[in-house]
Design a protein around this motif. Structure first.
Motif: not given
Length: 161
Positions: A59-79
């Motif tokens: 589940l990708e919760t944050t995806y932010a891009r701007w001129i100089f870079g970006g950031r992505k926060v993802t929650y993962h689970f495995g069963c």
């Protein structure tokens, strides 16, 4: 005769997904995978099977891009499902990826520990995006689905999914 059994199993799956009472017989591994996948999709997660032995979801919760870079926060689970012992082994992780010079972000993370159980919420906001994630809620829903299906649930802390 086979049709009656299939219909009975379909009704059993629907009761579990609807939060019905526990049934005496445990679901098969394939049926439990179907229930877990639908539970994860209710939270907006992208699911994929793991060699017919389990499930991985992101589940990708944050995806932010701007001129100089970006950031992505993802929650993962495995069963991973162990059919011999009827055990669901659950692992989870939150990854934070940045590239370039990311935009400034502010986040609030609340973690509660009771005995060996950890629950938490993370909320982020910034100029490029943000949002909340309640990772304990996802874990609890998966655990309830597994237990209602007649399987044990084991949360493996500190291991990557």
């Amino acid at each position: 005769m086979r049709t009656r059994v299939s219909v009975a199993r379909a009704v059993h799956l629907q009761q579990i997904q609807a939060g019905g009472d526990d049934m005496p017989a445990a679901l098969s591994k394939d049926e439990l995978l179907t229930v877990l996948k639908s539970t994860a999709k209710e939270h907006g997660m992208h699911c994929r099977p793991i060699d017919h032995e389990g499930l991985r979801a992101d589940l990708e919760t944050t995806y932010a891009r701007w001129i100089f870079g970006g950031r992505k926060v993802t929650y993962h689970f495995g069963c991973r499902l162990e059919e011999a012992t009827h055990t669901t082994r659950y692992r989870e992780a939150v990854t934070d990826e940045t590239w370039g010079i990311p935009a400034p972000f502010f986040w609030v993370e609340k973690t509660t520990t009771r005995g060996g159980e950890v629950s938490g919420t993370r909320t982020e906001c910034g100029p490029g995006g943000g949002g909340p994630i309640e990772y304990h809620r996802i874990r609890l829903d998966i655990e309830q689905a597994a237990r209602k299906a007649g399987w044990a649930f084991a949360f493996e802390r500190g291991l990557r999914p």
